[in-house]
Enzyme design. Sequence first.
Site, PDB file in Angstrom:
ATOM      1  N   PHE A  77       7.368  44.534  -6.632  1.00 32.72           N
ATOM      2  CA  PHE A  77       8.275  44.415  -7.762  1.00 32.72           C
ATOM      3  C   PHE A  77       7.825  45.221  -8.975  1.00 32.72           C
ATOM      4  O   PHE A  77       8.524  45.231  -9.988  1.00 32.72           O
ATOM      5  CB  PHE A  77       8.400  42.944  -8.203  1.00 32.72           C
ATOM      6  CG  PHE A  77       8.698  42.006  -7.082  1.00 32.72           C
ATOM      7  CD1 PHE A  77       9.785  42.224  -6.255  1.00 32.72           C
ATOM      8  CD2 PHE A  77       7.893  40.904  -6.838  1.00 32.72           C
ATOM      9  CE1 PHE A  77      10.073  41.361  -5.219  1.00 32.72           C
ATOM     10  CE2 PHE A  77       8.172  40.043  -5.802  1.00 32.72           C
ATOM     11  CZ  PHE A  77       9.269  40.269  -4.989  1.00 32.72           C
ATOM     12  N   ALA A  78       6.670  45.872  -8.925  1.00 26.52           N
ATOM     13  CA  ALA A  78       6.120  46.452 -10.147  1.00 26.52           C
ATOM     14  C   ALA A  78       5.281  47.681  -9.846  1.00 26.52           C
ATOM     15  O   ALA A  78       4.872  47.921  -8.705  1.00 26.52           O
ATOM     16  CB  ALA A  78       5.269  45.408 -10.869  1.00 26.52           C
ATOM     17  N   ILE A  79       5.027  48.460 -10.898  1.00 27.46           N
ATOM     18  CA  ILE A  79       4.045  49.535 -10.855  1.00 27.46           C
ATOM     19  C   ILE A  79       3.054  49.304 -11.988  1.00 27.46           C
ATOM     20  O   ILE A  79       3.349  48.602 -12.962  1.00 27.46           O
ATOM     21  CB  ILE A  79       4.699  50.926 -10.999  1.00 27.46           C
ATOM     22  CG1 ILE A  79       5.391  51.051 -12.357  1.00 27.46           C
ATOM     23  CG2 ILE A  79       5.657  51.208  -9.870  1.00 27.46           C
ATOM     24  CD1 ILE A  79       5.828  52.466 -12.673  1.00 27.46           C
ATOM     25  N   ASP A 111       0.876  50.141  -7.314  1.00 27.28           N
ATOM     26  CA  ASP A 111       2.276  49.773  -7.170  1.00 27.28           C
ATOM     27  C   ASP A 111       2.379  48.582  -6.239  1.00 27.28           C
ATOM     28  O   ASP A 111       1.526  48.356  -5.384  1.00 27.28           O
ATOM     29  CB  ASP A 111       3.098  50.940  -6.617  1.00 27.28           C
ATOM     30  CG  ASP A 111       2.693  51.328  -5.215  1.00 27.28           C
ATOM     31  OD1 ASP A 111       3.363  50.899  -4.265  1.00 27.28           O
ATOM     32  OD2 ASP A 111       1.683  52.055  -5.067  1.00 27.28           O
ATOM     33  N   GLY A 112       3.412  47.813  -6.439  1.00 27.90           N
ATOM     34  CA  GLY A 112       3.620  46.626  -5.631  1.00 27.90           C
ATOM     35  C   GLY A 112       5.074  46.477  -5.253  1.00 27.90           C
ATOM     36  O   GLY A 112       5.866  47.419  -5.359  1.00 27.90           O
ATOM     37  N   ASP A 150      -3.259  34.106  -3.592  1.00 26.67           N
ATOM     38  CA  ASP A 150      -3.209  35.454  -3.007  1.00 26.67           C
ATOM     39  C   ASP A 150      -4.518  36.193  -3.266  1.00 26.67           C
ATOM     40  O   ASP A 150      -4.522  37.347  -3.695  1.00 26.67           O
ATOM     41  CB  ASP A 150      -2.027  36.235  -3.572  1.00 26.67           C
ATOM     42  CG  ASP A 150      -1.702  37.472  -2.731  1.00 26.67           C
ATOM     43  OD1 ASP A 150      -1.998  37.445  -1.514  1.00 26.67           O
ATOM     44  OD2 ASP A 150      -1.185  38.455  -3.284  1.00 26.67           O
TER      45      ASP A 150
END
EC number: 2.7.11.1
Length: 755
Positions: free
Chosen positions: A495-497, A492-493, A605
């Site tokens: 803005f997203a999974i 998970d992040g 990143d």
Amino acid sequence: MEVHNSLHCTAPVLSSLQASASGSGTPKKTAASSAAAQNSKQLLDQLSQQQKAQEEAETHSRRDCDSPASSNSEPEKDLDELRDLNGSLTGSGSVGKSNGSLSGASSTTSAPAGTSTPGSANTNGSASGAASLSVVSATAHLKKRITSSRTPTRKAHRIKFYRNGDRFYPGITIPVSNERYRSFESLYEDLTRLLEENVKIPGAVRTIYDMVGKKITALEELEDGQSYVCSCNNENFKKVDYNTSSQPLANLTLANNSRTSSHRLAKLQRPASPLKNGVPNSIAPVPVGGGAAANGSPLNTSRFSERDSVVHPRIVTLIRNGTKPRRIIRLLLNKRNSPSFDHVLTAITQVVRLDTGYVRKVFTLSGVSVLQLSDFFGSDDVFFAYGTERVNTVDDFKLESEEQRAINAIRKTLRTAGTACKGPKPKMPVKSKKAYPPGELKAQAEAQLQASAAPANEDEEQAALLKSTGVEVAELPAAIRDNYTLSQIIGDGNFAIVLKIKDRQTGIPHALKIIDKSKCKGKEHYIDAEVRVMKKLHHPHIISLIMDVDQDTNMYLVLEYVSGGDLFDAITQVTRFSESQSRIMIRHLGSAMSYLHSMGIVHRDIKPENLLVELDDFGNVVQLKLADFGLACEVTEPLYAVCGTPTYVAPEILLEVGYGLKIDVWAAGIILYILLCGFPPFVAPDNQQEPLFDAIISGVYEFPDPYWSDIGDGVRDLIANMLQSDPDVRFTSEDILDHYWTMGNEEIGCGDYSR
């Protein structure tokens, strides 16, 4: 004299043949004369058609043409030749021109009627036959001349193009005309294709400069026989001494079946690392064009094999001859700028800028003359650079205290001798679940520390995460719902999974990334950039994008699945890796970065959380893949956005002076350091942000004992070159692959930096 739009024959051009036909009445002569007249008529028709085509070309083309006078004189010469032939046939004749028409009349004095004799008949017959043959022969000759290109068109210019900033590339020559290239875009495309065949370029050709840096904006500005510079991705003009003496301009061609040796040499001087595209080091790179067999020169073979065995990326320190304290400069040497001894001297000349011009003599710190390529890659790393001036061996090789301090400061980050670690062992930063986009990096503060608290029940957390996305199975796109089965959440992040899914037909696992658009308002361009970049990438050490579906509320990405998880978890489990394991991972990461950078793409990143690994049955890493391109972008000019993850951010990002591709190399250097000892080189008490950033900007770090006591000097040297604060001397991604430690050739060595 001018030839007009049409040519009209108002009278028989060969009237002499008609007159002789009525006077002699010889059938043989009459037939020959008729054939000659017919051939002449056909010739004049062709001349008329040729002239019409000429006028049409002049009407539709407003380009520079060859001289009209010279072009128009060609039909006149043909007509003059025809007139002479007619005259020789009949004894007299004229071909006149008036108002664009041709009129001709001729007469023949024949024997009076009734006085014809066999002798005279034979004479007339033979003369007529010979004349007819002459006209037929002349007609055939003139037809050949007509079929040759006489229509005045613009002559193609032969123009030489260099790669911007590349003083070693010999250039490439192509014919340029408005017929060949209708627009600048078509010329850009052709130059991009041709340059890619000869030299590595960061992107497509977008600008052309003349040799003094003036931007070319129209094809008409390109002058015949001149040289120009191609710029990729709108980079600024770089004023260097381009390799104008590599080969005469007139001798260069672009014929595919006759490539010049200089073109082959250009590619051989820039060998791609055997690891760049994931090829094992044991497979030797094959030179383009068959290598030595292609150019048939054993000397070239020995020279390039010497370069490959001697040259490895390293940073040298140069002391410029002059008034003390002398200027001290650093220079990165690698296989791309150091294929020969002369190339190294040229590279040194460019950075030291002697008042006397070109660097002619180089000495080591102890005063030993440098005479061959291998001397630059031995134990010495400090050199004196001289031009034609006289060397004072007594004073010149003595360093003043200020000069010595400057050299010691440079060597400080290149020390291989360990220092005792004071205090407890530094810790790894807390695993980050998010990448911080521009404007959010410095606002992170101590959130990573708080994230280390024990989570709730894992199943409940996953259920909550899935629910928080607002995604139900029925809402999934049909292309995903019908072809894949959903499994557990694997990441998970911000803005997203990410969920694990399986192909219904093959059972092959994949990863499904669901990006919630409502959580990234104003940052939608990052999503678009991620998809756009990933669609371009096809590399064994980069995660593949299999499918993307864009909906109003979510973006769905089906990605390649890697079973071993991310590198951060692997580091947490084993704490530190051996040099051999670290070598495998840095090879794969360097290969992926080199591929990205060759396309002008920076990841921005790179960190253990974004590196996925495959493990064997014994828990050893066998493959590493780069993932998460949410911050990736194409570099066309210096970037200034402050983004990334604090521990791995490069100093030029924090200083906001503009950065490019080499920030990825810095992050990879941090990761390599962590792999070998279990903690990063730059740390701050309690993970405070500002002290951490100050440490990164200073560029000062250590290899503390006992954590580095069993680690060799080769990998320390590689790390030191990857963590150079100055991006100009920092290793490139290809230099990582070319380094002797990465290639497993540690017996080469790189000098002793402990002194």
